[in-house]
Design a protein around this motif. Structure first.
Motif, mmCIF file in Angstrom:
data_model
loop_
_atom_site.group_PDB
_atom_site.id
_atom_site.type_symbol
_atom_site.label_atom_id
_atom_site.label_comp_id
_atom_site.label_asym_id
_atom_site.label_seq_id
_atom_site.Cartn_x
_atom_site.Cartn_y
_atom_site.Cartn_z
ATOM 1 N N ALA A 6 37.662 30.820 101.975
ATOM 2 C CA ALA A 6 38.346 31.854 101.185
ATOM 3 C C ALA A 6 38.699 31.322 99.798
ATOM 4 O O ALA A 6 38.563 32.035 98.792
ATOM 5 N N VAL A 7 39.139 30.065 99.731
ATOM 6 C CA VAL A 7 39.486 29.458 98.440
ATOM 7 C C VAL A 7 38.240 29.353 97.556
ATOM 8 O O VAL A 7 38.282 29.680 96.367
ATOM 9 N N LEU A 8 37.133 28.922 98.141
ATOM 10 C CA LEU A 8 35.893 28.826 97.372
ATOM 11 C C LEU A 8 35.437 30.196 96.873
ATOM 12 O O LEU A 8 34.964 30.329 95.734
ATOM 13 N N ALA A 9 35.568 31.215 97.716
ATOM 14 C CA ALA A 9 35.201 32.569 97.294
ATOM 15 C C ALA A 9 36.072 33.017 96.119
ATOM 16 O O ALA A 9 35.586 33.620 95.162
ATOM 17 N N CYS A 10 37.365 32.691 96.183
ATOM 18 C CA CYS A 10 38.278 33.047 95.096
ATOM 19 C C CYS A 10 37.929 32.319 93.798
ATOM 20 O O CYS A 10 38.102 32.865 92.708
ATOM 21 N N ALA A 11 37.459 31.083 93.907
ATOM 22 C CA ALA A 11 37.172 30.271 92.720
ATOM 23 C C ALA A 11 36.034 30.873 91.890
ATOM 24 O O ALA A 11 35.908 30.580 90.707
ATOM 25 N N ASN A 12 35.207 31.689 92.525
ATOM 26 C CA ASN A 12 34.186 32.447 91.799
ATOM 27 C C ASN A 12 33.276 31.533 90.974
ATOM 28 O O ASN A 12 32.968 31.828 89.825
ATOM 29 N N GLY A 13 32.879 30.410 91.570
ATOM 30 C CA GLY A 13 31.956 29.507 90.908
ATOM 31 C C GLY A 13 32.595 28.471 89.999
ATOM 32 O O GLY A 13 31.910 27.575 89.519
ATOM 33 N N ARG A 14 33.894 28.581 89.743
ATOM 34 C CA ARG A 14 34.574 27.569 88.923
ATOM 35 C C ARG A 14 34.745 26.293 89.732
ATOM 36 O O ARG A 14 34.838 26.322 90.953
ATOM 37 N N HIS A 15 34.806 25.172 89.029
ATOM 38 C CA HIS A 15 34.984 23.880 89.683
ATOM 39 C C HIS A 15 36.258 23.222 89.175
ATOM 40 O O HIS A 15 36.707 23.501 88.068
ATOM 41 N N GLY A 16 36.816 22.349 89.996
ATOM 42 C CA GLY A 16 37.999 21.608 89.597
ATOM 43 C C GLY A 16 38.850 21.259 90.795
ATOM 44 O O GLY A 16 38.450 21.449 91.942
ATOM 45 N N THR A 17 40.018 20.743 90.503
ATOM 46 C CA THR A 17 41.008 20.451 91.538
ATOM 47 C C THR A 17 42.103 21.495 91.426
ATOM 48 O O THR A 17 42.581 21.781 90.336
ATOM 49 N N VAL A 18 42.464 22.057 92.580
ATOM 50 C CA VAL A 18 43.486 23.107 92.613
ATOM 51 C C VAL A 18 44.641 22.635 93.475
ATOM 52 O O VAL A 18 44.600 22.758 94.706
ATOM 53 N N PRO A 19 45.692 22.065 92.863
ATOM 54 C CA PRO A 19 46.878 21.726 93.644
ATOM 55 C C PRO A 19 47.660 22.997 93.965
ATOM 56 O O PRO A 19 47.866 23.840 93.097
ATOM 57 N N VAL A 20 48.066 23.126 95.222
ATOM 58 C CA VAL A 20 48.828 24.300 95.648
ATOM 59 C C VAL A 20 50.117 23.824 96.306
ATOM 60 O O VAL A 20 50.087 23.010 97.232
ATOM 61 N N ASP A 21 51.252 24.292 95.787
ATOM 62 C CA ASP A 21 52.550 24.013 96.401
ATOM 63 C C ASP A 21 52.816 25.108 97.421
ATOM 64 O O ASP A 21 52.777 26.298 97.089
ATOM 65 N N VAL A 22 53.094 24.691 98.675
ATOM 66 C CA VAL A 22 53.198 25.631 99.790
ATOM 67 C C VAL A 22 54.541 25.446 100.498
ATOM 68 O O VAL A 22 55.007 24.321 100.682
ATOM 69 N N VAL A 23 55.137 26.569 100.908
ATOM 70 C CA VAL A 23 56.336 26.551 101.743
ATOM 71 C C VAL A 23 56.021 27.364 102.994
ATOM 72 O O VAL A 23 55.628 28.528 102.912
ATOM 73 N N VAL A 24 56.179 26.708 104.163
ATOM 74 C CA VAL A 24 55.933 27.347 105.454
ATOM 75 C C VAL A 24 57.262 27.457 106.193
ATOM 76 O O VAL A 24 57.962 26.451 106.378
ATOM 77 N N GLN A 25 57.612 28.663 106.613
ATOM 78 C CA GLN A 25 58.844 28.888 107.357
ATOM 79 C C GLN A 25 58.684 28.382 108.795
ATOM 80 O O GLN A 25 57.559 28.232 109.280
ATOM 81 N N PRO A 26 59.801 28.148 109.507
ATOM 82 C CA PRO A 26 59.697 27.699 110.906
ATOM 83 C C PRO A 26 58.874 28.648 111.786
ATOM 84 O O PRO A 26 58.289 28.224 112.779
ATOM 85 N N SER A 27 58.781 29.925 111.404
ATOM 86 C CA SER A 27 57.975 30.888 112.165
ATOM 87 C C SER A 27 56.482 30.627 112.009
ATOM 88 O O SER A 27 55.674 31.188 112.755
ATOM 89 N N GLY A 28 56.101 29.802 111.029
ATOM 90 C CA GLY A 28 54.701 29.535 110.747
ATOM 91 C C GLY A 28 54.152 30.388 109.610
ATOM 92 O O GLY A 28 53.014 30.228 109.198
ATOM 93 N N ARG A 29 54.990 31.272 109.083
ATOM 94 C CA ARG A 29 54.562 32.159 107.992
ATOM 95 C C ARG A 29 54.685 31.441 106.657
ATOM 96 O O ARG A 29 55.678 30.776 106.380
ATOM 97 N N VAL A 30 53.658 31.584 105.824
ATOM 98 C CA VAL A 30 53.673 31.011 104.476
ATOM 99 C C VAL A 30 54.427 31.983 103.572
ATOM 100 O O VAL A 30 54.061 33.154 103.468
ATOM 101 N N THR A 31 55.497 31.502 102.934
ATOM 102 C CA THR A 31 56.269 32.373 102.045
ATOM 103 C C THR A 31 56.052 32.047 100.577
ATOM 104 O O THR A 31 56.346 32.869 99.717
ATOM 105 N N VAL A 32 55.558 30.854 100.277
ATOM 106 C CA VAL A 32 55.283 30.477 98.901
ATOM 107 C C VAL A 32 53.953 29.741 98.861
ATOM 108 O O VAL A 32 53.715 28.845 99.669
#
Length: 105
Positions: free
Chosen positions: A37-63
């Motif tokens: 899915a990330v590669l599809a979103c990148a639409n052919g662009r190349h690089g490094t994509v750092p992503v800051d993620v917050v996961v709640q105790p329920s397992g849901r990603v909120t950030v």
């Protein structure tokens, strides 16, 4: 040191027993599963994509905040949406899990 659960950490959707904490292995497994899915979103662009993620105790990603050269771009917004749609195993304890995950392509 935190107590560790002796059972193997579940992979994928959070439909099994809660884990003591989201281990590096579980985080990597879920995030690697999002690579197509990330590669599809990148639409052919190349690089490094750092992503800051917050996961709640329920397992849901909120950030999911994309930084680096994809920050503020349509591709970066698509990547953030894809990650926010992920489901991690639920974890014990009341604190969210925060991490930075770098995608490189």
């Amino acid at each position: 040191a935190r107590p560790m659960r002796s059972s193997a950490a579940p992979r994928g959707a959070g439909n099994s027993a809660p884990v003591a904490e989201l281990s590096r292995e579980v985080v990597s497994s879920v995030m690697q599963g999002l690579t197509p899915a990330v590669l599809a979103c990148a639409n052919g662009r190349h690089g490094t994509v750092p992503v800051d993620v917050v996961v709640q105790p329920s397992g849901r990603v909120t950030v999911a905040t994309v930084t680096g050269s994809f920050q503020g771009t349509p591709e970066g917004s698509c990547i953030a949406r894809a990650i926010r749609g992920a489901q991690f195993p639920s974890s014990e304890g009341g604190e969210p899990t925060r991490f930075r995950y770098p995608y490189a392509f």
